[in-house]
Design a protein around this motif. Structure first.
Motif, PDB file in Angstrom:
ATOM      1  N   LEU A 128       4.689 -50.180 -15.045  1.00 23.53           N
ATOM      2  CA  LEU A 128       5.695 -51.166 -14.673  1.00 23.53           C
ATOM      3  C   LEU A 128       6.968 -50.509 -14.145  1.00 23.53           C
ATOM      4  O   LEU A 128       7.583 -51.008 -13.187  1.00 23.53           O
ATOM      5  N   LEU A 129       7.366 -49.395 -14.765  1.00 26.68           N
ATOM      6  CA  LEU A 129       8.655 -48.780 -14.452  1.00 26.68           C
ATOM      7  C   LEU A 129       8.563 -47.493 -13.644  1.00 26.68           C
ATOM      8  O   LEU A 129       9.557 -47.067 -13.044  1.00 26.68           O
ATOM      9  N   PHE A 130       7.400 -46.867 -13.637  1.00 28.41           N
ATOM     10  CA  PHE A 130       7.258 -45.590 -12.915  1.00 28.41           C
ATOM     11  C   PHE A 130       6.011 -45.628 -12.014  1.00 28.41           C
ATOM     12  O   PHE A 130       5.127 -44.772 -12.115  1.00 28.41           O
ATOM     13  N   PRO A 131       5.939 -46.619 -11.121  1.00 31.07           N
ATOM     14  CA  PRO A 131       4.716 -46.787 -10.313  1.00 31.07           C
ATOM     15  C   PRO A 131       4.477 -45.650  -9.329  1.00 31.07           C
ATOM     16  O   PRO A 131       3.349 -45.427  -8.895  1.00 31.07           O
ATOM     17  N   GLY A 132       5.537 -44.929  -8.949  1.00 35.26           N
ATOM     18  CA  GLY A 132       5.367 -43.849  -7.984  1.00 35.26           C
ATOM     19  C   GLY A 132       4.934 -42.538  -8.591  1.00 35.26           C
ATOM     20  O   GLY A 132       4.641 -41.583  -7.865  1.00 35.26           O
ATOM     21  N   GLU A 133       4.885 -42.481  -9.906  1.00 36.54           N
ATOM     22  CA  GLU A 133       4.516 -41.254 -10.602  1.00 36.54           C
ATOM     23  C   GLU A 133       3.036 -41.283 -10.999  1.00 36.54           C
ATOM     24  O   GLU A 133       2.410 -42.342 -11.044  1.00 36.54           O
ATOM     25  N   SER A 134       2.504 -40.094 -11.303  1.00 36.21           N
ATOM     26  CA  SER A 134       1.145 -40.046 -11.845  1.00 36.21           C
ATOM     27  C   SER A 134       1.129 -40.682 -13.222  1.00 36.21           C
ATOM     28  O   SER A 134       2.185 -40.873 -13.849  1.00 36.21           O
ATOM     29  N   ALA A 135      -0.047 -40.991 -13.703  1.00 34.77           N
ATOM     30  CA  ALA A 135      -0.170 -41.649 -15.012  1.00 34.77           C
ATOM     31  C   ALA A 135       0.431 -40.770 -16.114  1.00 34.77           C
ATOM     32  O   ALA A 135       1.110 -41.281 -17.022  1.00 34.77           O
ATOM     33  N   ILE A 136       0.196 -39.457 -16.048  1.00 35.34           N
ATOM     34  CA  ILE A 136       0.710 -38.557 -17.080  1.00 35.34           C
ATOM     35  C   ILE A 136       2.233 -38.473 -17.016  1.00 35.34           C
ATOM     36  O   ILE A 136       2.922 -38.593 -18.043  1.00 35.34           O
ATOM     37  N   VAL A 137       2.785 -38.297 -15.849  1.00 27.76           N
ATOM     38  CA  VAL A 137       4.235 -38.193 -15.706  1.00 27.76           C
ATOM     39  C   VAL A 137       4.909 -39.505 -16.110  1.00 27.76           C
ATOM     40  O   VAL A 137       5.943 -39.504 -16.791  1.00 27.76           O
ATOM     41  N   GLY A 138       4.323 -40.637 -15.718  1.00 25.26           N
ATOM     42  CA  GLY A 138       4.869 -41.928 -16.104  1.00 25.26           C
ATOM     43  C   GLY A 138       4.883 -42.107 -17.613  1.00 25.26           C
ATOM     44  O   GLY A 138       5.851 -42.646 -18.175  1.00 25.26           O
ATOM     45  N   THR A 139       3.826 -41.655 -18.274  1.00 24.71           N
ATOM     46  CA  THR A 139       3.762 -41.757 -19.737  1.00 24.71           C
ATOM     47  C   THR A 139       4.783 -40.831 -20.396  1.00 24.71           C
ATOM     48  O   THR A 139       5.397 -41.191 -21.403  1.00 24.71           O
ATOM     49  N   ILE A 140       4.987 -39.657 -19.839  1.00 27.02           N
ATOM     50  CA  ILE A 140       6.011 -38.742 -20.370  1.00 27.02           C
ATOM     51  C   ILE A 140       7.386 -39.387 -20.279  1.00 27.02           C
ATOM     52  O   ILE A 140       8.177 -39.353 -21.237  1.00 27.02           O
ATOM     53  N   HIS A 141       7.701 -39.996 -19.139  1.00 28.33           N
ATOM     54  CA  HIS A 141       8.982 -40.694 -19.001  1.00 28.33           C
ATOM     55  C   HIS A 141       9.089 -41.829 -20.024  1.00 28.33           C
ATOM     56  O   HIS A 141      10.149 -42.036 -20.627  1.00 28.33           O
ATOM     57  N   SER A 142       8.005 -42.551 -20.200  1.00 25.17           N
ATOM     58  CA  SER A 142       7.996 -43.662 -21.153  1.00 25.17           C
ATOM     59  C   SER A 142       8.242 -43.169 -22.570  1.00 25.17           C
ATOM     60  O   SER A 142       8.960 -43.812 -23.351  1.00 25.17           O
ATOM     61  N   PHE A 143       7.682 -42.008 -22.915  1.00 25.78           N
ATOM     62  CA  PHE A 143       7.880 -41.452 -24.257  1.00 25.78           C
ATOM     63  C   PHE A 143       9.310 -40.944 -24.460  1.00 25.78           C
ATOM     64  O   PHE A 143       9.795 -40.901 -25.590  1.00 25.78           O
ATOM     65  N   PHE A 144       9.981 -40.545 -23.377  1.00 26.24           N
ATOM     66  CA  PHE A 144      11.403 -40.202 -23.499  1.00 26.24           C
ATOM     67  C   PHE A 144      12.193 -41.430 -23.950  1.00 26.24           C
ATOM     68  O   PHE A 144      13.039 -41.352 -24.854  1.00 26.24           O
ATOM     69  N   ILE A 145      11.924 -42.558 -23.307  1.00 22.10           N
ATOM     70  CA  ILE A 145      12.611 -43.807 -23.676  1.00 22.10           C
ATOM     71  C   ILE A 145      12.221 -44.220 -25.087  1.00 22.10           C
ATOM     72  O   ILE A 145      13.058 -44.708 -25.862  1.00 22.10           O
ATOM     73  N   PHE A 146      10.978 -44.022 -25.447  1.00 19.58           N
ATOM     74  CA  PHE A 146      10.485 -44.321 -26.788  1.00 19.58           C
ATOM     75  C   PHE A 146      11.342 -43.644 -27.858  1.00 19.58           C
ATOM     76  O   PHE A 146      11.635 -44.226 -28.914  1.00 19.58           O
ATOM     77  N   SER A 147      11.790 -42.418 -27.601  1.00 18.81           N
ATOM     78  CA  SER A 147      12.537 -41.637 -28.593  1.00 18.81           C
ATOM     79  C   SER A 147      13.942 -42.171 -28.828  1.00 18.81           C
ATOM     80  O   SER A 147      14.561 -41.835 -29.850  1.00 18.81           O
ATOM     81  N   LEU A 148      14.469 -42.984 -27.919  1.00 17.31           N
ATOM     82  CA  LEU A 148      15.851 -43.435 -28.026  1.00 17.31           C
ATOM     83  C   LEU A 148      16.107 -44.203 -29.319  1.00 17.31           C
ATOM     84  O   LEU A 148      17.192 -44.118 -29.897  1.00 17.31           O
ATOM     85  N   ALA A 149      15.126 -44.979 -29.782  1.00 10.72           N
ATOM     86  CA  ALA A 149      15.324 -45.770 -31.001  1.00 10.72           C
ATOM     87  C   ALA A 149      15.571 -44.882 -32.208  1.00 10.72           C
ATOM     88  O   ALA A 149      16.346 -45.241 -33.105  1.00 10.72           O
ATOM     89  N   PHE A 150      14.942 -43.727 -32.242  1.00  9.16           N
ATOM     90  CA  PHE A 150      15.091 -42.840 -33.392  1.00  9.16           C
ATOM     91  C   PHE A 150      16.420 -42.090 -33.344  1.00  9.16           C
ATOM     92  O   PHE A 150      16.958 -41.710 -34.386  1.00  9.16           O
ATOM     93  N   ILE A 151      16.929 -41.876 -32.136  1.00  9.42           N
ATOM     94  CA  ILE A 151      18.271 -41.302 -32.007  1.00  9.42           C
ATOM     95  C   ILE A 151      19.313 -42.328 -32.441  1.00  9.42           C
ATOM     96  O   ILE A 151      20.320 -41.995 -33.074  1.00  9.42           O
ATOM     97  N   ALA A 152      19.058 -43.596 -32.122  1.00  2.00           N
ATOM     98  CA  ALA A 152      20.016 -44.663 -32.443  1.00  2.00           C
ATOM     99  C   ALA A 152      19.993 -45.052 -33.914  1.00  2.00           C
ATOM    100  O   ALA A 152      20.991 -45.583 -34.429  1.00  2.00           O
ATOM    101  N   ARG A 153      18.893 -44.798 -34.589  1.00  2.00           N
ATOM    102  CA  ARG A 153      18.743 -45.297 -35.954  1.00  2.00           C
ATOM    103  C   ARG A 153      19.818 -44.788 -36.914  1.00  2.00           C
ATOM    104  O   ARG A 153      20.387 -45.583 -37.681  1.00  2.00           O
ATOM    105  N   PRO A 154      20.145 -43.486 -36.942  1.00  2.00           N
ATOM    106  CA  PRO A 154      21.238 -43.048 -37.829  1.00  2.00           C
ATOM    107  C   PRO A 154      22.577 -43.698 -37.484  1.00  2.00           C
ATOM    108  O   PRO A 154      23.383 -43.982 -38.374  1.00  2.00           O
ATOM    109  N   ILE A 155      22.806 -43.942 -36.186  1.00  2.00           N
ATOM    110  CA  ILE A 155      24.040 -44.620 -35.777  1.00  2.00           C
ATOM    111  C   ILE A 155      24.046 -46.045 -36.326  1.00  2.00           C
ATOM    112  O   ILE A 155      25.077 -46.543 -36.799  1.00  2.00           O
ATOM    113  N   GLY A 156      22.889 -46.703 -36.270  1.00  2.00           N
ATOM    114  CA  GLY A 156      22.778 -48.045 -36.823  1.00  2.00           C
ATOM    115  C   GLY A 156      23.073 -48.077 -38.313  1.00  2.00           C
ATOM    116  O   GLY A 156      23.731 -49.006 -38.806  1.00  2.00           O
TER     117      GLY A 156
END
Length: 409
Positions: free
Chosen positions: A26-54
């Motif tokens: 949906l968000l990285f259509p121009g990338e390969s499947a592996i690269v798109g998933t790597i980008h998606s996993f970067f965003i995935f990690s944001l919640a865990f960075i935010a959790r201590p702040i929360g």
């Protein structure tokens, strides 16, 4: 209690599954499947960075307005940010704005998860009879496999009944709508518990009240760090058998993701049974010893699994089922293991900080690191990563055996 935890993990796993099946396309259509998933996993990690702040923000809300207010705001924030993801535009229609919007919503999810932490595992373990602490401590942990069963079953149904085009266009969005409805029900269930006089008296008895974070770190910084490292391998395995395993199947095998999600659902049932068993076993041999044995089993599995997989002795389904079963044993006792090491007035805040750091260090980047290692070195890289987590857990458990004796209630 279990309903509330299940709703949190349902939100959590709905996003996890979408981070593999939806967001790369949906968000990285121009990338390969592996690269798109790597980008998606970067965003995935944001919640865990935010959790201590929360946790920091909502501890202030707790001190000023009470635990009921804190929980209400956190749960609505969690449900609202999750439901908002259902309206996420594609990159083709909104460009970079779609990526930025998902980053904001994922970060908001993390803030809410920090606020939704209520210390139930620690409270139950502290108030349980000496010979039943493991049994009481495992109860809130059942929310994880139950939440995953609901999320994986819903996505499996959508994938198996819709065409790939319809699933990517609109089907996946239904899961995020359902998450908000479940959150509302769970909120009232948890408020009924928090509002009871019995819950309040237990909090008073154990002095599980929010105190300033800097004071907690000054008095118990060492305990917080040790407590965050104890469940390291458990939380890493948590994401390897769920998020990473699904990405492996999607990227490297011809298997149907819907069918594999059903297999993972069966694994979650084994995990739930393992969590229940952990309560019995921990009361017989001790919680720390059970965590040590579980870490040793995971270490052996991390060494043997890549070899057995390479020779086609085992397949993805067998690995996932075995991983879920072991996960139940260690995850069932992972929360609140060191709660008694905090002085009474610092237990609530200390346990919250410990939980946030444990998820950040153990689980937050696990799918991303595992996928990068897999791309570079194959399955043996993933095994080495899990083995390193097991080694850290075993070392900290050995060190804490002496350290814990210096702390009194």
């Amino acid at each position: 209690m279990i309903i509330g935890r299940s709703s949190e993990f349902f939100d959590f796993f709905v996003y996890c599954i979408a981070s593999v099946l939806v967001f790369p396309q949906l968000l990285f259509p121009g990338e390969s499947a592996i690269v798109g998933t790597i980008h998606s996993f970067f965003i995935f990690s944001l919640a865990f960075i935010a959790r201590p702040i929360g946790s920091l923000v909502f501890m202030t809300v707790d001190r000023r307005y009470g635990r009921g207010t804190k929980l209400t705001v956190a749960m609505f924030l969690l449900g609202g940010s999750t439901a908002a993801m259902a309206f996420l535009p594609s990159f083709d229609s909104a460009g970079m704005f779609a990526i930025y919007l998902l980053c904001v919503l994922r970060f908001t999810q993390g803030l809410a998860l920090g606020g939704a932490w209520d210390g139930l595992a620690s409270l139950l373990a502290l108030n349980a009879p000496d010979n039943r602490k493991g049994w009481y401590a495992m109860m809130p942990q059942l929310g994880a496999p139950l939440g995953f069963i609901l999320a994986s079953s819903l996505f499996a149904y959508l994938i198996l009944t819709l065409s790939p085009e319809d699933f990517l266009a609109f089907g996946w969005r239904y899961a995020f709508f359902v998450a908000f409805a479940i959150n509302v029900v769970a909120l009232f269930a948890r408020l009924r518990l928090v509002a009871t006089s019995e819950f309040g008296s237990l909090l008073e008895k154990n002095e599980l009240q929010a105190v300033r974070v800097r004071d907690t770190i000054r008095h118990h910084g060492r305990t917080v760090l040790l407590g965050a490292l104890v469940p390291l391998v458990s939380y890493a395995l948590f994401h390897l058998v769920t998020v990473f395993a699904l990405s492996w199947v999607v990227l490297y095998t011809p298997a149907n993701p819907g069918q594999f999600l059903l297999t993972q659902g069966v694994g979650a049932v084994l995990c739930a049974l393992g969590i229940i068993a952990s309560g019995f076993i921990a009361d017989q041999i001790g919680r720390r010893r059970l965590l040590g044995y579980s870490a040793a089993i995971i270490a052996v599995g991390a060494l043997l699994t890549p070899l057995l997989y390479a020779y086609n002795i085992i397949n993805e389904g067998m690995i996932v089922l075995g991983g879920f079963a072991v996960l139940g044993l260690c995850f069932g006792q992972a929360a609140g293991t060191l709660a008694s090491n905090f002085k009474r007035e610092y237990r609530y805040t200390g346990s919250a900080l410990t939980s946030d750091l444990a998820w950040l260090l153990g689980a937050g980047f696990a799918p991303l690191i595992a996928l990068l290692l897999c791309v570079a070195y194959g399955p043996i890289g993933v095994g080495a990563y899990l083995l390193s987590g097991a080694a850290v857990t075993l070392l900290v458990l050995h060190f804490n055996k002496q350290f814990g004796q210096k702390n009194t209630d």
